[in-house]
Design an enzyme around this catalytic site. Structure first.
Site, mmCIF file in Angstrom:
data_model
loop_
_atom_site.group_PDB
_atom_site.id
_atom_site.type_symbol
_atom_site.label_atom_id
_atom_site.label_comp_id
_atom_site.label_asym_id
_atom_site.label_seq_id
_atom_site.Cartn_x
_atom_site.Cartn_y
_atom_site.Cartn_z
ATOM 1 N N ARG A 122 33.737 44.089 44.059
ATOM 2 C CA ARG A 122 34.989 44.593 43.473
ATOM 3 C C ARG A 122 35.204 44.076 42.043
ATOM 4 O O ARG A 122 34.769 42.981 41.703
ATOM 5 C CB ARG A 122 36.167 44.250 44.397
ATOM 6 C CG ARG A 122 35.993 44.953 45.745
ATOM 7 C CD ARG A 122 37.103 44.624 46.711
ATOM 8 N NE ARG A 122 38.387 45.129 46.243
ATOM 9 C CZ ARG A 122 39.532 44.882 46.856
ATOM 10 N NH1 ARG A 122 39.560 44.129 47.937
ATOM 11 N NH2 ARG A 122 40.643 45.375 46.381
ATOM 12 N N ASP A 314 47.940 51.421 49.915
ATOM 13 C CA ASP A 314 47.249 50.941 51.119
ATOM 14 C C ASP A 314 47.458 51.864 52.321
ATOM 15 O O ASP A 314 46.820 51.690 53.361
ATOM 16 C CB ASP A 314 47.714 49.529 51.474
ATOM 17 C CG ASP A 314 47.249 48.507 50.446
ATOM 18 O OD1 ASP A 314 46.290 48.796 49.701
ATOM 19 O OD2 ASP A 314 47.853 47.419 50.382
HETATM 20 C C1 S3P Z 1 48.101 43.825 46.750
HETATM 21 C C2 S3P Z 1 48.034 44.808 45.798
HETATM 22 C C3 S3P Z 1 47.287 46.066 45.969
HETATM 23 C C4 S3P Z 1 46.946 46.335 47.417
HETATM 24 C C5 S3P Z 1 46.445 45.116 48.122
HETATM 25 C C6 S3P Z 1 47.453 43.986 48.056
HETATM 26 C C7 S3P Z 1 48.862 42.604 46.459
HETATM 27 O O1 S3P Z 1 46.098 46.003 45.218
HETATM 28 O O2 S3P Z 1 46.015 47.376 47.517
HETATM 29 O O3 S3P Z 1 46.177 45.403 49.479
HETATM 30 O O4 S3P Z 1 49.156 41.821 47.388
HETATM 31 O O5 S3P Z 1 49.178 42.372 45.286
HETATM 32 P P1 S3P Z 1 46.106 46.280 43.625
HETATM 33 O O6 S3P Z 1 47.108 45.419 43.022
HETATM 34 O O7 S3P Z 1 44.711 45.952 43.168
HETATM 35 O O8 S3P Z 1 46.392 47.734 43.479
#
Ligand code: S3P
Length: 435
Positions: A122, A314
């Site tokens: 990632r 999500d």
């Molecule tokens: C999260 C932010 C999201 C989400 C992840 C949890 C967080 O990702 O998809 O499951 O706790 O800040 P991104 O901030 O990369 O979009």
């Protein structure tokens, strides 16, 4: 681990879900950075969030488990972390890795971080880049953009005014956390608002954080430990709510769920699709909380795009399942971020839903789903992605015959007890977990 899922005709009852993953991570990190102890209840005891607790322990914070979901994190203050004796393994958890990078940017020592095969694929350059601008050193694989990475912080970091290229709460939070160690305010602007749990919790801990429109500004200052009661995770509840809408006799209430408006996009989409999710028992405890009820409905296809996407990012896997059974076409656009989640969720959903008989076309930034499909049970795989595994299990509840979801151990990443929860609501053992 595989799940064997049988179709159900009834899916009904009242349940709670485990604690919010995003808020749990933040409670552990801010608790460790606080002055004085932070007592947490409702902490999500799933693999991802346990990684964050282990990480703050490795940095010198004392973590004591007081009972199920109950932790005391002994805050060391902003100056109290010390060099960890070993590599910090973030497992499958992007939130652990990215938020921790922000904190480490302000620590005057080296820390090496890694993760599992999915996390090592990632993108981390989106955090490393602006942290370097602030004065931190980040080196590692793929030009310092992929784990394993080593971070050496600086004190103080330089202030920052940064426009994120993509809406990401993880990147925003990392930069705000780094801002705690900066010589002046840090301003982060997003293309569309993402979840604001960090901003809310930082304020609770006494840090000046202001949000105007799409910009959050943090003025560095000390944190004071605070009791945190973590609400139920809406992203976990979503699997049960969608299941309730697509099963013939469905009616499910999930109590005590966090309904922060930056997270509730999926509820709006379900309403547009013809399945209103009603709220009751609304209260506020740092975050808005409510009981959510959904019931069987004839769903219609819809379009999901633009600023709505970060507010349901999500939930796309389970919304895609709703779209497959809905009448009419559903378009999911502006969601290219899904390609860099725990799996490439666009590709995985298209491939696995097709195996169940769905007509799903992959687009660069989303999916086109021709609805109205009668699903047939088949063998599918999660590709190691917890939310794909759970979404496919929900699809299995309405497919003809048996659905086998391979590679399902990953569900422990975010929703321990998922299979039990489905069985309770089905009133029978419709999901069997095989080692
Ligand atoms: C999260 C932010 C999201 C989400 C992840 C949890 C967080 O990702 O998809 O499951 O706790 O800040 P991104 O901030 O990369 O979009």
């Amino acid at each position: 681990v595989r799940l064997r899922v049988r179709p159900v005709t009834r899916f009904a009852g009242e349940v709670t879900v485990p604690g919010d993953k995003s808020i749990s991570h933040r409670a552990a990190l801010l608790g460790a950075l606080g002055e004085g102890p932070t007592d947490i209840t409702g902490y999500l005891e799933a693999e991802d969030c346990l990684r964050t607790l282990a990480a703050v322990e490795a940095l010198g914070a004392e973590v004591t488990r007081k009972g199920p979901g109950q932790y005391r994190v002994g805050g060391v203050g902003r100056d109290g972390f010390r060099e960890p004796a070993d590599v910090i393994d973030c497992g499958n958890s992007g939130t652990t890795a990215r938020l921790l990078m922000g904190v480490l940017a302000g620590q005057p020592f080296w820390t090496i971080m890694t993760g599992d095969a999915s996390l090592r694929r990632r993108p981390m350059g989106r955090v490393a880049g602006p942290l370097r601008q602030m004065g931190a050193t980040v080196v590692g694989r793929a030009g310092g953009t992929k784990l394993p990475l080593a971070v050496r912080g600086a004190r103080p970091l330089a202030r920052l005014d940064y426009a994120l290229p993509v809406a990401s709460a993880q990147v925003k939070s990392a930069l705000l956390l780094a801002g705690l160690f900066a010589d002046g305010p840090v301003r982060v602007t997003e293309p569309a608002p993402s979840r604001d749990h960090s901003e809310r919790m930082l304020r609770r801990f006494g840090v000046a954080v202001e949000t105007t429109g799409r910009t959050a500004t943090l003025v560095p200052g000390p944190l004071r430990g605070m009791p945190i009661d973590v609400p139920g995770d809406l992203s976990s509840a979503a699997f049960l709510l969608v299941a309730a809408t697509i099963v013939r006799e469905g009616r499910v209430t999930v109590r005590g769920v966090g309904v922060n408006p930056t997270r509730t996009g999926a509820l709006e989409v379900l309403e547009t699709m013809g399945a209103p999710v009603t709220r009751s028992e609304a209260r506020e405890d740092g975050e808005p909380i409510a009981a959510l009820t959904a019931a069987s409905a004839g769903l219609r296809g819809t379009t999901v795009s633009g600023a709505l996407v970060p507010r349901l990012i999500d939930e796309v896997p389970v919304l895609a399942v709703a779209a497959v059974v809905a009448r009419g076409v559903t378009e999911i656009r502006d969601a290219a971020e899904l390609r860099v989640k725990e799996s490439d969720r666009i590709a995985t959903l298209a491939a696995q839903l097709a195996r169940l008989g769905a007509e799903v076309a992959e687009r660069p930034d989303g999916l086109t789903i021709a609805g109205g499909t009668r699903l047939r049970g088949a063998e599918v795989t999660s590709d190691g992605d917890h939310r794909i595994a759970m979404a496919l299990a929900v699809a299995g509840l309405v497919a003809d015959g048996e659905t086998v979801v391979e590679d399902a151990a990953c569900i422990a990443t975010s929703f321990p007890g998922f299979a039990d929860c489905l069985n309770r609501l089905a009133g029978a053992d419709v999901v069997m977990v095989e080692p």
